[in-house]
Design a protein around this motif. Structure first.
Motif, short mmCIF file in Angstrom:
data_model
loop_
_atom_site.label_atom_id
_atom_site.label_comp_id
_atom_site.label_asym_id
_atom_site.label_seq_id
_atom_site.Cartn_x
_atom_site.Cartn_y
_atom_site.Cartn_z
N VAL A 97 -6.21 -15.22 -51.73
CA VAL A 97 -7.18 -15.92 -52.57
C VAL A 97 -7.73 -14.99 -53.64
N THR B 212 -12.94 -9.88 -47.76
CA THR B 212 -11.65 -9.43 -48.30
C THR B 212 -11.42 -9.97 -49.71
N THR B 213 -11.83 -11.22 -49.95
CA THR B 213 -11.71 -11.80 -51.29
C THR B 213 -12.53 -11.01 -52.30
N THR C 275 -5.42 -14.12 -45.82
CA THR C 275 -5.87 -15.24 -46.64
C THR C 275 -6.85 -14.78 -47.70
N GLY C 276 -7.76 -13.89 -47.32
CA GLY C 276 -8.70 -13.35 -48.31
C GLY C 276 -8.01 -12.59 -49.43
N ALA D 160 -2.06 -19.65 -50.43
CA ALA D 160 -3.04 -19.49 -49.36
C ALA D 160 -3.24 -20.79 -48.59
N GLY E 78 -11.49 -20.12 -44.28
CA GLY E 78 -12.07 -19.47 -43.11
C GLY E 78 -12.54 -20.48 -42.08
N SER F 117 -6.96 -14.05 -41.27
CA SER F 117 -8.15 -14.16 -42.11
C SER F 117 -8.12 -13.14 -43.25
N GLY G 264 -12.65 -13.20 -44.29
CA GLY G 264 -11.97 -13.74 -45.46
C GLY G 264 -12.79 -13.61 -46.72
N LEU G 265 -14.10 -13.89 -46.63
CA LEU G 265 -14.97 -13.78 -47.80
C LEU G 265 -15.07 -12.33 -48.29
N SER H 249 -12.08 -19.41 -50.19
CA SER H 249 -11.96 -18.51 -49.05
C SER H 249 -12.81 -18.99 -47.88
N SER I 51 -1.73 -21.32 -44.85
CA SER I 51 -2.70 -21.50 -43.77
C SER I 51 -2.42 -22.78 -43.00
#
Length: 222
Positions: free
Chosen positions: A113, A64-65, A109-110, A121, A33, A106, A61-62, A29, A125
């Protein structure tokens, strides 16, 4: 006795994620990002991009992951997360439509992942980044401009519009301000062959005291 107490702790109600799995998800992630932040800097149209917004793209992104990893653990965590997020209010105004695109990219993507769809992902991206890089950086020859004209009266106004009609590709009156000192026109124009000589011609018209040409991004606010 200690073993019996451990049976009732909340730790046993959550699905276990190994530390390598968590670190791998966060690392992927973070890398994506950084890629989103790189595309953002390459497609930014202003003079100076916001570094805080770029960092927010990486952090979004971090975070959300982590949220997806927590929600996927069990139903109780999912319901608690929905309840917590429902009371959050975001009041930051997003001025540029592309900024909203990058935020949504973002977050998406999170999520991907977090659920473990790593190839989707990465490939998604790359494709989105290429599309944004190509189309946002595409040069447009027919760029809009705005000319502000100060006229002494109706005759000067009509003469100014005649000059614009002859020496510009297209012109549209966006605003007209009338006062005792005269008339101020705000006109959106499209230049002929990127020439701005018509501004000099406007000053040669009787009754026009000032003419200003400024760049225009296409948005207009009353």
């Amino acid at each position: 006795m200690l073993e019996n107490l451990m049976d009732f702790t909340y730790l046993n109600r959550a699905a276990t994620f190994s530390i390598p799995d968590i670190l791998a998800a966060l690392l992927i992630s973070f890398a994506l990002g950084l890629f989103i932040f790189f595309v953002y800097t390459k497609t930014f149209k202003g003079i100076m991009h916001s570094s805080s917004f770029g960092i927010s793209l990486i952090a979004m992104g971090l975070i959300t992951t982590l949220v997806i990893l927590a929600v996927s653990s069990n139903l109780i965590t999912a319901l608690g997360m929905v309840g917590a997020l429902s009371i959050v209010r975001f009041r930051t105004v997003v001025k540029e439509p592309l900024d909203l695109v990058y935020l949504f990219w973002s977050i998406t993507t999170g999520i991907i992942v977090g659920v473990g769809l790593i190839p989707m992902a990465i490939i998604g991206s790359i494709i989105i980044g290429l599309i944004l890089y190509i189309f946002v950086n595409r040069k447009v020859n027919d760029s809009p401009y705005v000319v502000v004209i100060s006229c002494a009266g109706d005759k000067a106004e009509s003469a100014a519009l005649s000059v614009l009609k002859e020496q510009t590709k297209k012109n549209v009156v966006k605003a007209k301000s009338v006062s005792r000192n005269g008339v101020e026109l705000t006109v959106e124009v499209r230049l002929k062959e990127s020439s701005s000589q018509f501004v000099n011609a406007l000053l040669n018209v009787d009754g026009i005291s000032n003419a200003t040409l400024v760049s225009y991004n296409g948005d207009y606010y009353m």
